[in-house]
Design an enzyme around this catalytic site. Sequence first.
Site, PDB file in Angstrom:
ATOM      1  N   ARG A  25     -45.344 -19.791 -24.039  1.00 26.68           N
ATOM      2  CA  ARG A  25     -44.541 -20.592 -23.112  1.00 26.68           C
ATOM      3  C   ARG A  25     -44.947 -20.343 -21.666  1.00 26.68           C
ATOM      4  O   ARG A  25     -45.587 -21.175 -21.032  1.00 26.68           O
ATOM      5  CB  ARG A  25     -43.048 -20.298 -23.324  1.00 26.68           C
ATOM      6  CG  ARG A  25     -42.106 -21.346 -22.730  1.00 26.68           C
ATOM      7  CD  ARG A  25     -41.899 -21.249 -21.230  1.00 26.68           C
ATOM      8  NE  ARG A  25     -41.343 -19.963 -20.820  1.00 26.68           N
ATOM      9  CZ  ARG A  25     -41.140 -19.606 -19.555  1.00 26.68           C
ATOM     10  NH1 ARG A  25     -41.456 -20.448 -18.572  1.00 26.68           N
ATOM     11  NH2 ARG A  25     -40.669 -18.418 -19.249  1.00 26.68           N
ATOM     12  N   ASP A  26     -44.604 -19.186 -21.140  1.00 30.05           N
ATOM     13  CA  ASP A  26     -44.875 -18.904 -19.733  1.00 30.05           C
ATOM     14  C   ASP A  26     -46.369 -18.818 -19.460  1.00 30.05           C
ATOM     15  O   ASP A  26     -46.839 -19.180 -18.380  1.00 30.05           O
ATOM     16  CB  ASP A  26     -44.190 -17.592 -19.334  1.00 30.05           C
ATOM     17  CG  ASP A  26     -44.101 -17.423 -17.833  1.00 30.05           C
ATOM     18  OD1 ASP A  26     -44.327 -18.394 -17.107  1.00 30.05           O
ATOM     19  OD2 ASP A  26     -43.797 -16.304 -17.382  1.00 30.05           O
ATOM     20  N   HIS A 217     -39.368  -8.817 -16.847  1.00 32.22           N
ATOM     21  CA  HIS A 217     -40.470  -9.778 -16.959  1.00 32.22           C
ATOM     22  C   HIS A 217     -41.232  -9.750 -15.634  1.00 32.22           C
ATOM     23  O   HIS A 217     -40.744 -10.262 -14.625  1.00 32.22           O
ATOM     24  CB  HIS A 217     -39.877 -11.166 -17.227  1.00 32.22           C
ATOM     25  CG  HIS A 217     -40.864 -12.288 -17.242  1.00 32.22           C
ATOM     26  ND1 HIS A 217     -41.060 -13.085 -18.344  1.00 32.22           N
ATOM     27  CD2 HIS A 217     -41.700 -12.782 -16.289  1.00 32.22           C
ATOM     28  CE1 HIS A 217     -41.968 -14.015 -18.068  1.00 32.22           C
ATOM     29  NE2 HIS A 217     -42.372 -13.847 -16.815  1.00 32.22           N
ATOM     30  N   HIS A 219     -44.746 -10.342 -13.217  1.00 33.68           N
ATOM     31  CA  HIS A 219     -46.040 -10.955 -12.963  1.00 33.68           C
ATOM     32  C   HIS A 219     -46.896  -9.941 -12.185  1.00 33.68           C
ATOM     33  O   HIS A 219     -46.359  -9.038 -11.545  1.00 33.68           O
ATOM     34  CB  HIS A 219     -45.879 -12.251 -12.173  1.00 33.68           C
ATOM     35  CG  HIS A 219     -45.351 -13.379 -13.003  1.00 33.68           C
ATOM     36  ND1 HIS A 219     -45.847 -14.656 -12.938  1.00 33.68           N
ATOM     37  CD2 HIS A 219     -44.358 -13.420 -13.930  1.00 33.68           C
ATOM     38  CE1 HIS A 219     -45.199 -15.437 -13.780  1.00 33.68           C
ATOM     39  NE2 HIS A 219     -44.279 -14.715 -14.393  1.00 33.68           N
ATOM     40  N   CYS A 250     -45.758 -19.784 -12.621  1.00 34.08           N
ATOM     41  CA  CYS A 250     -44.719 -20.805 -12.533  1.00 34.08           C
ATOM     42  C   CYS A 250     -45.250 -22.025 -11.779  1.00 34.08           C
ATOM     43  O   CYS A 250     -45.733 -21.892 -10.646  1.00 34.08           O
ATOM     44  CB  CYS A 250     -43.488 -20.240 -11.817  1.00 34.08           C
ATOM     45  SG  CYS A 250     -42.183 -21.464 -11.555  1.00 34.08           S
ATOM     46  N   ASN A 259     -48.736 -13.338 -15.778  1.00 34.24           N
ATOM     47  CA  ASN A 259     -47.880 -12.248 -16.205  1.00 34.24           C
ATOM     48  C   ASN A 259     -48.708 -10.977 -16.397  1.00 34.24           C
ATOM     49  O   ASN A 259     -49.936 -11.009 -16.462  1.00 34.24           O
ATOM     50  CB  ASN A 259     -47.229 -12.590 -17.551  1.00 34.24           C
ATOM     51  CG  ASN A 259     -46.349 -13.816 -17.488  1.00 34.24           C
ATOM     52  OD1 ASN A 259     -45.163 -13.726 -17.270  1.00 34.24           O
ATOM     53  ND2 ASN A 259     -46.957 -14.985 -17.689  1.00 34.24           N
TER      54      ASN A 259
END
Length: 322
Positions: A25-26, A217, A219, A250, A259
């Site tokens: 996803r990310d 989470h 980055h 993002c 990430n």
Amino acid sequence: MNRNAAYARRYGFEQRVRVVEVGPRDGLQAEPEFVATSDKIAMIDRLAAAGIREFEATSFVSPRAVPQLRDAAEVIAGVDRGRPIRLTTLVPNPRGAVAAAAAGVDAMVVFLSASESHNRKNVNRSRAESLEGFREVVAIAREAGIKVQGAIATSFGCPFEGEVDVGAITDIAKAYTQMGITHVTLGDTTGMATPPLVAERCKALRKEVPESDIALHFHNTRGIGLVNVHAGLAEGITIFESSIGGLGGCPFAPGATGNIATEDLVYMLHECGVETGIDAIAVTEAAVWMEEVMGRKLPGQAAKAGPRLKTSAMDAVATACG
């Protein structure tokens, strides 16, 4: 006791932590070229074979907003569920929740930003509007017997407003708990986290919403993603999100980069005496495969260097002359 275990005990780290893979996803959401659905499924299956058990598999979001994830239902349907894995998915609104429930996800994740400006950029809503909309999402999930988790973007700083007050974080976490959401992820959307901020925010959440499980989470925008993990470990955090190869960013935040890489995170955790249940070699091989899929080198480091004690034959390396 070996030195790694002794190190973990010295700093008070938990013996075992959970690694949540967010690459599908990310990691992929901002990619301009569509990644084949079969490759997304294969990514999850390969990482599950390496021992990863929790995945943020996709997002049931408008395909106009994030075209990369327009195949959300197909990805969920295609994953091999023969292993004990858990597939979560982001849902921005009730319509997404209905689609996620129909797809048979294991958990839904609602998300908003700690800063008002980023929330408007990210989901085109105020924070209050987002929170109000989550009530219907929770109701839909509850009727389907699906758990809901909460995420807070820009938890360590906003690309539009700068500093984010810790009170904004705890207020959102309290609003989540009032809805019955007790899993809260602090998202470092543009890599603004630092160890002091990590400690401050984790302590505040422990005090204000002690019933919540906290996930982190990070980055790696400014190169200290794993340093922030270490700070989280020192605060007793046992859930960390990462992306294979360091993929990610993002699309609604300037300067957002990938990430922390899953293979780098697993390597560091193991070398610090913290167990994950993940095969470090297999996950680095998955990162190499992911580079082939993406057609470029990825930011992760462990897959490039190999294990710490990897050796070479003496005659394979040139000898200095003179």
